[in-house]
Design a protein around this motif. Structure first.
Motif, PDB file in Angstrom:
ATOM      1  N   SER A 153     -27.832 -34.198  28.906  1.00  0.00           N
ATOM      2  CA  SER A 153     -28.264 -35.609  28.608  1.00  0.00           C
ATOM      3  C   SER A 153     -27.179 -36.234  27.543  1.00  0.00           C
ATOM      4  O   SER A 153     -27.465 -37.325  27.082  1.00  0.00           O
ATOM      5  CB  SER A 153     -29.719 -35.558  28.304  1.00  0.00           C
ATOM      6  N   SER A 154     -26.648 -35.382  26.879  1.00  0.00           N
ATOM      7  CA  SER A 154     -25.801 -35.727  25.546  1.00  0.00           C
ATOM      8  C   SER A 154     -24.498 -36.893  26.327  1.00  0.00           C
ATOM      9  O   SER A 154     -23.752 -37.216  25.588  1.00  0.00           O
ATOM     10  CB  SER A 154     -25.180 -34.579  25.003  1.00  0.00           C
ATOM     11  N   VAL A 155     -24.492 -36.713  27.615  1.00  0.00           N
ATOM     12  CA  VAL A 155     -23.311 -37.704  28.111  1.00  0.00           C
ATOM     13  C   VAL A 155     -23.428 -39.156  27.767  1.00  0.00           C
ATOM     14  O   VAL A 155     -22.582 -40.092  27.353  1.00  0.00           O
ATOM     15  CB  VAL A 155     -23.462 -38.020  29.627  1.00  0.00           C
ATOM     16  N   ALA A 156     -24.939 -39.514  27.241  1.00  0.00           N
ATOM     17  CA  ALA A 156     -25.086 -40.817  26.698  1.00  0.00           C
ATOM     18  C   ALA A 156     -24.309 -41.092  25.388  1.00  0.00           C
ATOM     19  O   ALA A 156     -23.982 -42.357  25.269  1.00  0.00           O
ATOM     20  CB  ALA A 156     -26.627 -41.225  26.676  1.00  0.00           C
ATOM     21  N   VAL A 157     -23.974 -40.161  24.674  1.00  0.00           N
ATOM     22  CA  VAL A 157     -23.193 -40.372  23.560  1.00  0.00           C
ATOM     23  C   VAL A 157     -22.129 -40.740  23.638  1.00  0.00           C
ATOM     24  O   VAL A 157     -21.243 -41.604  23.099  1.00  0.00           O
ATOM     25  CB  VAL A 157     -23.536 -39.109  22.557  1.00  0.00           C
ATOM     26  N   SER A 158     -21.230 -40.060  24.698  1.00  0.00           N
ATOM     27  CA  SER A 158     -19.835 -40.596  25.058  1.00  0.00           C
ATOM     28  C   SER A 158     -19.649 -41.676  25.735  1.00  0.00           C
ATOM     29  O   SER A 158     -18.725 -42.470  25.808  1.00  0.00           O
ATOM     30  CB  SER A 158     -19.254 -39.303  25.902  1.00  0.00           C
ATOM     31  N   GLY A 159     -20.730 -42.108  26.751  1.00  0.00           N
ATOM     32  CA  GLY A 159     -20.799 -43.234  27.436  1.00  0.00           C
ATOM     33  C   GLY A 159     -20.390 -42.944  28.792  1.00  0.00           C
ATOM     34  O   GLY A 159     -19.715 -42.245  29.068  1.00  0.00           O
ATOM     35  N   THR A 160     -20.793 -44.073  29.951  1.00  0.00           N
ATOM     36  CA  THR A 160     -20.630 -43.878  31.219  1.00  0.00           C
ATOM     37  C   THR A 160     -19.212 -43.983  31.703  1.00  0.00           C
ATOM     38  O   THR A 160     -18.750 -43.366  32.548  1.00  0.00           O
ATOM     39  CB  THR A 160     -21.512 -44.894  32.013  1.00  0.00           C
ATOM     40  N   GLY A 161     -18.485 -45.204  30.837  1.00  0.00           N
ATOM     41  CA  GLY A 161     -17.270 -45.573  31.061  1.00  0.00           C
ATOM     42  C   GLY A 161     -16.435 -44.259  30.900  1.00  0.00           C
ATOM     43  O   GLY A 161     -15.418 -44.136  31.841  1.00  0.00           O
ATOM     44  N   MET A 162     -16.417 -43.854  30.008  1.00  0.00           N
ATOM     45  CA  MET A 162     -15.574 -42.608  29.620  1.00  0.00           C
ATOM     46  C   MET A 162     -16.009 -41.416  30.725  1.00  0.00           C
ATOM     47  O   MET A 162     -14.877 -40.598  30.823  1.00  0.00           O
ATOM     48  CB  MET A 162     -15.837 -42.064  28.277  1.00  0.00           C
ATOM     49  N   PHE A 163     -17.105 -41.189  30.917  1.00  0.00           N
ATOM     50  CA  PHE A 163     -17.434 -40.218  31.758  1.00  0.00           C
ATOM     51  C   PHE A 163     -16.840 -40.348  33.171  1.00  0.00           C
ATOM     52  O   PHE A 163     -16.083 -39.347  33.843  1.00  0.00           O
ATOM     53  CB  PHE A 163     -19.108 -39.949  31.950  1.00  0.00           C
ATOM     54  N   LEU A 164     -16.929 -41.553  33.916  1.00  0.00           N
ATOM     55  CA  LEU A 164     -16.385 -41.891  34.928  1.00  0.00           C
ATOM     56  C   LEU A 164     -14.843 -41.732  35.166  1.00  0.00           C
ATOM     57  O   LEU A 164     -14.249 -41.359  36.127  1.00  0.00           O
ATOM     58  CB  LEU A 164     -16.839 -43.225  35.280  1.00  0.00           C
ATOM     59  N   GLY A 165     -14.278 -42.253  33.881  1.00  0.00           N
ATOM     60  CA  GLY A 165     -12.790 -42.277  33.921  1.00  0.00           C
ATOM     61  C   GLY A 165     -12.256 -40.851  33.701  1.00  0.00           C
ATOM     62  O   GLY A 165     -11.328 -40.528  34.638  1.00  0.00           O
ATOM     63  N   ALA A 166     -12.921 -39.832  33.047  1.00  0.00           N
ATOM     64  CA  ALA A 166     -12.617 -38.501  32.944  1.00  0.00           C
ATOM     65  C   ALA A 166     -12.732 -37.868  34.177  1.00  0.00           C
ATOM     66  O   ALA A 166     -11.928 -37.025  34.709  1.00  0.00           O
ATOM     67  CB  ALA A 166     -13.414 -37.622  32.005  1.00  0.00           C
ATOM     68  N   LEU A 167     -13.945 -38.398  34.991  1.00  0.00           N
ATOM     69  CA  LEU A 167     -14.194 -37.606  36.134  1.00  0.00           C
ATOM     70  C   LEU A 167     -12.900 -37.947  37.286  1.00  0.00           C
ATOM     71  O   LEU A 167     -12.943 -37.261  38.246  1.00  0.00           O
ATOM     72  CB  LEU A 167     -15.564 -37.932  36.786  1.00  0.00           C
ATOM     73  N   LEU A 168     -12.527 -39.269  37.439  1.00  0.00           N
ATOM     74  CA  LEU A 168     -11.505 -39.638  38.248  1.00  0.00           C
ATOM     75  C   LEU A 168     -10.213 -38.859  37.830  1.00  0.00           C
ATOM     76  O   LEU A 168      -9.756 -38.387  38.848  1.00  0.00           O
ATOM     77  CB  LEU A 168     -11.306 -41.084  37.998  1.00  0.00           C
ATOM     78  N   VAL A 169     -10.021 -38.414  36.823  1.00  0.00           N
ATOM     79  CA  VAL A 169      -8.917 -37.778  36.513  1.00  0.00           C
ATOM     80  C   VAL A 169      -9.070 -36.352  37.003  1.00  0.00           C
ATOM     81  O   VAL A 169      -8.134 -35.594  37.406  1.00  0.00           O
ATOM     82  CB  VAL A 169      -8.582 -37.699  34.724  1.00  0.00           C
TER      83      VAL A 169
END
Length: 333
Positions: A153-169
Protein backbone atom coordinates in the motif's frame (compact mmCIF):
# COMPACT_ATOMS: atom_id res chain seq x y z
CA UNK A 1 34.61 -23.11 -54.47
CA UNK A 2 36.59 -20.67 -52.39
CA UNK A 3 35.56 -20.16 -48.76
CA UNK A 4 36.31 -17.03 -46.79
CA UNK A 5 38.78 -17.49 -43.96
CA UNK A 6 36.50 -15.33 -41.82
CA UNK A 7 33.55 -17.70 -42.15
CA UNK A 8 32.14 -19.03 -38.90
CA UNK A 9 33.02 -22.52 -37.77
CA UNK A 10 30.30 -25.13 -38.08
CA UNK A 11 28.60 -26.35 -34.94
CA UNK A 12 30.26 -29.64 -33.96
CA UNK A 13 27.90 -32.56 -34.46
CA UNK A 14 26.74 -34.88 -31.70
CA UNK A 15 27.96 -32.59 -28.92
CA UNK A 16 26.31 -31.52 -25.68
CA UNK A 17 25.65 -27.85 -25.01
CA UNK A 18 28.72 -27.27 -22.87
CA UNK A 19 31.12 -28.40 -25.63
CA UNK A 20 29.70 -26.37 -28.54
CA UNK A 21 32.55 -23.83 -28.36
CA UNK A 22 35.08 -26.56 -29.12
CA UNK A 23 34.98 -26.01 -32.88
CA UNK A 24 37.54 -26.48 -35.64
CA UNK A 25 38.62 -22.87 -35.16
CA UNK A 26 39.17 -23.04 -31.39
CA UNK A 27 42.77 -22.89 -30.21
CA UNK A 28 44.48 -23.00 -26.83
CA UNK A 29 44.54 -19.20 -26.70
CA UNK A 30 40.85 -18.73 -27.56
CA UNK A 31 39.64 -18.91 -23.94
CA UNK A 32 42.18 -16.46 -22.42
CA UNK A 33 41.69 -14.08 -25.35
CA UNK A 34 37.92 -14.21 -24.86
CA UNK A 35 38.28 -13.41 -21.16
CA UNK A 36 40.71 -10.55 -21.88
CA UNK A 37 38.47 -8.94 -24.51
CA UNK A 38 35.43 -9.42 -22.26
CA UNK A 39 37.19 -7.64 -19.37
CA UNK A 40 38.14 -4.70 -21.61
CA UNK A 41 34.67 -4.32 -23.13
CA UNK A 42 33.00 -4.70 -19.73
CA UNK A 43 35.19 -1.94 -18.27
CA UNK A 44 34.27 0.37 -21.14
CA UNK A 45 30.59 -0.45 -20.65
CA UNK A 46 30.70 0.25 -16.92
CA UNK A 47 32.47 3.57 -17.39
CA UNK A 48 30.01 4.64 -20.07
CA UNK A 49 26.95 3.67 -18.04
CA UNK A 50 28.32 5.33 -14.90
CA UNK A 51 28.84 8.55 -16.85
CA UNK A 52 25.34 8.34 -18.36
CA UNK A 53 23.70 7.69 -14.98
CA UNK A 54 25.56 10.63 -13.46
CA UNK A 55 24.47 12.98 -16.23
CA UNK A 56 20.84 11.84 -16.03
CA UNK A 57 20.82 12.12 -12.24
CA UNK A 58 22.16 15.67 -12.39
CA UNK A 59 19.76 16.78 -15.13
CA UNK A 60 16.64 14.87 -14.08
CA UNK A 61 16.98 14.67 -10.35
CA UNK A 62 18.61 17.92 -9.38
CA UNK A 63 15.37 19.90 -9.23
CA UNK A 64 13.36 20.59 -6.10
CA UNK A 65 10.01 19.29 -7.41
CA UNK A 66 8.84 15.70 -6.80
CA UNK A 67 8.40 15.23 -10.55
CA UNK A 68 12.08 15.80 -11.25
CA UNK A 69 13.07 13.31 -8.55
CA UNK A 70 10.71 10.71 -10.03
CA UNK A 71 12.08 11.22 -13.52
CA UNK A 72 15.62 10.83 -12.21
CA UNK A 73 14.73 7.63 -10.35
CA UNK A 74 13.05 6.07 -13.39
CA UNK A 75 15.93 7.04 -15.65
CA UNK A 76 18.43 5.59 -13.18
CA UNK A 77 16.40 2.38 -13.11
CA UNK A 78 16.39 2.23 -16.91
CA UNK A 79 20.14 2.78 -17.19
CA UNK A 80 20.83 0.27 -14.42
CA UNK A 81 18.86 -2.48 -16.13
CA UNK A 82 20.18 -1.53 -19.57
CA UNK A 83 23.77 -1.80 -18.36
CA UNK A 84 23.21 -5.54 -17.90
CA UNK A 85 21.19 -5.87 -21.12
CA UNK A 86 24.13 -4.41 -23.05
CA UNK A 87 26.06 -7.57 -22.27
CA UNK A 88 24.22 -9.08 -25.25
CA UNK A 89 26.23 -7.22 -27.94
CA UNK A 90 29.41 -7.86 -25.96
CA UNK A 91 28.76 -11.60 -25.84
CA UNK A 92 27.76 -11.52 -29.51
CA UNK A 93 31.11 -9.92 -30.40
CA UNK A 94 33.04 -12.47 -28.35
CA UNK A 95 31.29 -15.46 -29.89
CA UNK A 96 31.21 -14.23 -33.48
CA UNK A 97 34.52 -12.38 -33.77
CA UNK A 98 36.85 -13.73 -31.09
CA UNK A 99 35.72 -17.36 -31.20
CA UNK A 100 34.69 -17.37 -34.90
CA UNK A 101 31.51 -19.36 -34.43
CA UNK A 102 27.80 -18.81 -34.91
CA UNK A 103 26.05 -16.81 -32.20
CA UNK A 104 23.21 -19.32 -32.32
CA UNK A 105 25.53 -21.97 -30.92
CA UNK A 106 25.43 -20.01 -27.65
CA UNK A 107 21.64 -20.29 -27.54
CA UNK A 108 21.12 -24.02 -28.04
CA UNK A 109 22.44 -27.19 -29.61
CA UNK A 110 20.26 -26.46 -32.65
CA UNK A 111 22.18 -23.27 -33.39
CA UNK A 112 19.30 -20.92 -32.63
CA UNK A 113 16.96 -19.76 -29.91
CA UNK A 114 14.11 -22.25 -29.86
CA UNK A 115 11.21 -19.80 -29.52
CA UNK A 116 8.39 -22.34 -29.03
CA UNK A 117 10.40 -24.04 -26.28
CA UNK A 118 11.20 -20.66 -24.69
CA UNK A 119 7.49 -19.82 -24.65
CA UNK A 120 6.77 -23.18 -23.05
CA UNK A 121 9.40 -22.57 -20.37
CA UNK A 122 7.90 -19.15 -19.60
CA UNK A 123 4.50 -20.76 -19.06
CA UNK A 124 6.02 -23.51 -16.92
CA UNK A 125 7.77 -20.92 -14.74
CA UNK A 126 4.52 -19.15 -13.80
CA UNK A 127 3.30 -21.94 -11.50
CA UNK A 128 6.40 -22.30 -9.27
CA UNK A 129 6.88 -18.51 -9.13
CA UNK A 130 3.22 -17.90 -8.19
CA UNK A 131 3.28 -20.67 -5.57
CA UNK A 132 6.37 -19.29 -3.85
CA UNK A 133 4.98 -15.77 -4.01
CA UNK A 134 1.77 -16.87 -2.30
CA UNK A 135 3.74 -18.79 0.32
CA UNK A 136 5.91 -15.76 1.02
CA UNK A 137 2.83 -13.60 1.48
CA UNK A 138 1.08 -16.14 3.66
CA UNK A 139 4.02 -17.06 5.91
CA UNK A 140 6.37 -14.09 5.86
CA UNK A 141 4.74 -11.75 8.41
CA UNK A 142 7.31 -12.83 10.97
CA UNK A 143 9.92 -14.49 8.72
CA UNK A 144 10.48 -12.16 5.75
CA UNK A 145 10.40 -8.40 6.03
CA UNK A 146 8.95 -6.24 3.28
CA UNK A 147 7.10 -8.87 1.25
CA UNK A 148 3.75 -9.01 3.04
CA UNK A 149 0.74 -7.69 1.09
CA UNK A 150 0.12 -4.77 3.47
CA UNK A 151 3.51 -3.25 2.60
CA UNK A 152 2.36 -2.81 -0.99
CA UNK A 153 0.00 0.00 0.00
CA UNK A 154 2.98 2.35 0.29
CA UNK A 155 2.83 2.86 -3.49
CA UNK A 156 0.60 5.82 -2.76
CA UNK A 157 3.65 7.63 -1.41
CA UNK A 158 5.49 7.40 -4.73
CA UNK A 159 2.47 8.11 -6.92
CA UNK A 160 0.76 6.18 -9.66
CA UNK A 161 2.64 8.00 -12.43
CA UNK A 162 6.03 6.95 -11.15
CA UNK A 163 4.86 3.37 -10.67
CA UNK A 164 3.51 3.12 -14.22
CA UNK A 165 6.65 4.69 -15.68
CA UNK A 166 8.92 2.34 -13.76
CA UNK A 167 6.71 -0.63 -14.66
CA UNK A 168 7.00 0.27 -18.35
CA UNK A 169 10.79 0.33 -18.06
CA UNK A 170 10.73 -3.06 -16.32
CA UNK A 171 8.52 -4.69 -18.95
CA UNK A 172 10.62 -3.32 -21.83
CA UNK A 173 14.14 -3.84 -20.46
CA UNK A 174 14.02 -6.79 -18.03
CA UNK A 175 13.58 -9.43 -20.81
CA UNK A 176 16.87 -8.29 -22.34
CA UNK A 177 18.51 -8.04 -18.92
CA UNK A 178 17.49 -11.59 -17.97
CA UNK A 179 18.57 -12.98 -21.34
CA UNK A 180 21.92 -11.16 -21.13
CA UNK A 181 22.74 -12.61 -17.72
CA UNK A 182 21.89 -16.14 -18.84
CA UNK A 183 23.87 -15.77 -22.09
CA UNK A 184 26.88 -14.67 -20.08
CA UNK A 185 26.73 -16.92 -17.02
CA UNK A 186 24.96 -20.08 -18.14
CA UNK A 187 26.03 -19.70 -21.76
CA UNK A 188 29.48 -18.29 -22.32
CA UNK A 189 31.00 -19.40 -19.00
CA UNK A 190 29.82 -22.99 -19.36
CA UNK A 191 30.98 -23.26 -22.95
CA UNK A 192 34.35 -21.72 -22.16
CA UNK A 193 34.88 -24.42 -19.54
CA UNK A 194 33.81 -27.09 -22.02
CA UNK A 195 36.31 -25.86 -24.62
CA UNK A 196 39.40 -26.12 -22.43
CA UNK A 197 40.25 -29.68 -23.44
CA UNK A 198 40.68 -30.70 -27.11
CA UNK A 199 38.68 -33.65 -28.39
CA UNK A 200 41.68 -35.93 -28.80
CA UNK A 201 43.00 -35.39 -25.26
CA UNK A 202 43.06 -38.42 -22.95
CA UNK A 203 43.66 -38.97 -19.27
CA UNK A 204 41.76 -38.47 -16.05
CA UNK A 205 42.01 -34.67 -16.08
CA UNK A 206 40.74 -34.47 -19.64
CA UNK A 207 37.79 -36.73 -18.83
CA UNK A 208 36.82 -34.60 -15.85
CA UNK A 209 37.07 -31.33 -17.76
CA UNK A 210 35.19 -32.83 -20.70
CA UNK A 211 32.24 -33.73 -18.46
CA UNK A 212 29.51 -31.09 -17.94
CA UNK A 213 30.09 -30.70 -14.22
CA UNK A 214 33.04 -28.27 -14.25
CA UNK A 215 31.03 -26.01 -16.56
CA UNK A 216 27.89 -26.39 -14.44
CA UNK A 217 29.86 -25.59 -11.28
CA UNK A 218 31.51 -22.52 -12.81
CA UNK A 219 28.34 -21.21 -14.46
CA UNK A 220 26.26 -21.90 -11.37
CA UNK A 221 28.47 -20.31 -8.73
CA UNK A 222 30.30 -17.45 -10.47
CA UNK A 223 27.65 -14.81 -9.82
CA UNK A 224 27.20 -16.01 -6.23
CA UNK A 225 30.95 -15.66 -5.63
CA UNK A 226 30.96 -12.14 -7.08
CA UNK A 227 27.95 -11.23 -4.94
CA UNK A 228 29.54 -12.69 -1.79
CA UNK A 229 32.70 -10.66 -2.40
CA UNK A 230 30.67 -7.44 -2.42
CA UNK A 231 28.15 -8.43 0.26
CA UNK A 232 29.92 -10.85 2.63
CA UNK A 233 27.19 -10.55 5.26
CA UNK A 234 24.33 -11.71 3.05
CA UNK A 235 24.98 -15.43 3.40
CA UNK A 236 21.38 -16.50 2.77
CA UNK A 237 21.18 -14.56 -0.48
CA UNK A 238 24.51 -16.05 -1.54
CA UNK A 239 23.25 -19.54 -0.77
CA UNK A 240 20.05 -18.89 -2.74
CA UNK A 241 22.12 -17.66 -5.69
CA UNK A 242 24.16 -20.88 -5.61
CA UNK A 243 21.00 -23.01 -5.60
CA UNK A 244 19.43 -21.03 -8.43
CA UNK A 245 22.63 -20.85 -10.48
CA UNK A 246 23.45 -24.54 -10.20
CA UNK A 247 19.90 -25.55 -11.09
CA UNK A 248 19.76 -23.25 -14.12
CA UNK A 249 23.20 -24.39 -15.31
CA UNK A 250 22.16 -28.03 -15.01
CA UNK A 251 18.89 -27.35 -16.86
CA UNK A 252 20.83 -25.59 -19.62
CA UNK A 253 22.95 -28.69 -20.12
CA UNK A 254 20.01 -31.08 -19.66
CA UNK A 255 17.75 -29.33 -22.20
CA UNK A 256 20.53 -28.35 -24.59
CA UNK A 257 19.93 -24.60 -24.46
CA UNK A 258 19.33 -21.41 -22.47
CA UNK A 259 15.55 -21.30 -22.84
CA UNK A 260 14.67 -22.82 -19.45
CA UNK A 261 17.09 -20.58 -17.55
CA UNK A 262 15.87 -17.46 -19.37
CA UNK A 263 12.24 -18.44 -18.70
CA UNK A 264 12.51 -18.71 -14.92
CA UNK A 265 14.87 -15.74 -14.66
CA UNK A 266 12.52 -13.53 -16.65
CA UNK A 267 9.33 -14.43 -14.79
CA UNK A 268 11.01 -14.10 -11.40
CA UNK A 269 12.59 -10.74 -12.24
CA UNK A 270 9.37 -9.27 -13.62
CA UNK A 271 7.51 -10.24 -10.44
CA UNK A 272 10.26 -9.17 -8.06
CA UNK A 273 10.95 -5.81 -9.70
CA UNK A 274 7.25 -4.97 -10.07
CA UNK A 275 6.59 -5.66 -6.38
CA UNK A 276 9.61 -3.63 -5.29
CA UNK A 277 8.57 -0.65 -7.42
CA UNK A 278 4.96 -0.96 -6.26
CA UNK A 279 6.26 -0.91 -2.70
CA UNK A 280 8.07 2.38 -3.36
CA UNK A 281 11.57 0.88 -3.05
CA UNK A 282 12.80 1.60 -6.56
CA UNK A 283 16.19 2.76 -5.29
CA UNK A 284 16.92 -0.73 -3.94
CA UNK A 285 16.90 -2.38 -7.38
CA UNK A 286 20.39 -3.47 -8.35
CA UNK A 287 21.69 -3.25 -4.78
CA UNK A 288 22.47 -5.99 -2.31
CA UNK A 289 18.89 -5.79 -1.01
CA UNK A 290 17.26 -6.52 -4.39
CA UNK A 291 19.39 -8.70 -6.66
CA UNK A 292 18.43 -8.92 -10.32
CA UNK A 293 19.37 -12.55 -10.64
CA UNK A 294 15.91 -14.09 -10.85
CA UNK A 295 15.54 -15.00 -7.17
CA UNK A 296 12.04 -15.47 -5.74
CA UNK A 297 10.47 -12.90 -3.41
CA UNK A 298 11.83 -12.99 0.13
CA UNK A 299 15.41 -13.94 -0.73
CA UNK A 300 17.94 -13.02 1.93
CA UNK A 301 16.59 -15.14 4.80
CA UNK A 302 16.50 -18.87 5.65
CA UNK A 303 12.86 -18.83 4.57
CA UNK A 304 13.85 -17.27 1.27
CA UNK A 305 16.43 -20.01 0.73
CA UNK A 306 13.74 -22.65 1.30
CA UNK A 307 11.52 -20.89 -1.23
CA UNK A 308 14.36 -20.89 -3.75
CA UNK A 309 14.94 -24.62 -3.29
CA UNK A 310 11.22 -25.30 -3.65
CA UNK A 311 10.84 -23.09 -6.70
CA UNK A 312 13.82 -24.32 -8.71
CA UNK A 313 13.06 -27.91 -7.74
CA UNK A 314 9.48 -27.72 -9.02
CA UNK A 315 10.57 -25.84 -12.13
CA UNK A 316 13.29 -28.38 -12.93
CA UNK A 317 10.83 -31.26 -12.57
CA UNK A 318 8.20 -29.79 -14.89
CA UNK A 319 10.78 -28.63 -17.44
CA UNK A 320 12.52 -32.01 -17.64
CA UNK A 321 9.16 -33.79 -17.89
CA UNK A 322 8.01 -31.42 -20.65
CA UNK A 323 11.34 -31.73 -22.49
CA UNK A 324 11.08 -35.52 -22.45
CA UNK A 325 7.52 -35.44 -23.79
CA UNK A 326 8.34 -32.97 -26.54
CA UNK A 327 11.63 -34.57 -27.53
CA UNK A 328 13.71 -31.44 -26.89
CA UNK A 329 17.14 -32.01 -28.41
CA UNK A 330 20.02 -32.38 -25.93
CA UNK A 331 22.89 -32.74 -28.41
CA UNK A 332 23.71 -30.98 -31.66
CA UNK A 333 22.46 -32.60 -34.91
Amino acid sequence: MRTSVFATAEIPSGESYHTLARTTRSRWWTTPLTLLVFAVLLSVLWMGMALAITIVSVIGGSGLTPESVSVGAIATLAFGLASTALLIPIVFFLVRVVQWRRFGSLMSVEGRLRWPWLGRCLVLAVGPVALCLLLSWALSDTLVAGTAPEAVSSVAVSGTGMFLGALLVIVLVVPFQAAAEEMTLRGMVMQLMGSLVPKDSTGATARVLRSPWPGILAAGTLFACLYAAGHPGNVWTTAALVVLGMAMAWLTWRTGGLEAAIGLHLVNSLVQYSLVVYDGRIDEIGTGAVVGAGLPAGAGTPFGLLLTVLQVGLFALVVVASANRRGVRRVSP
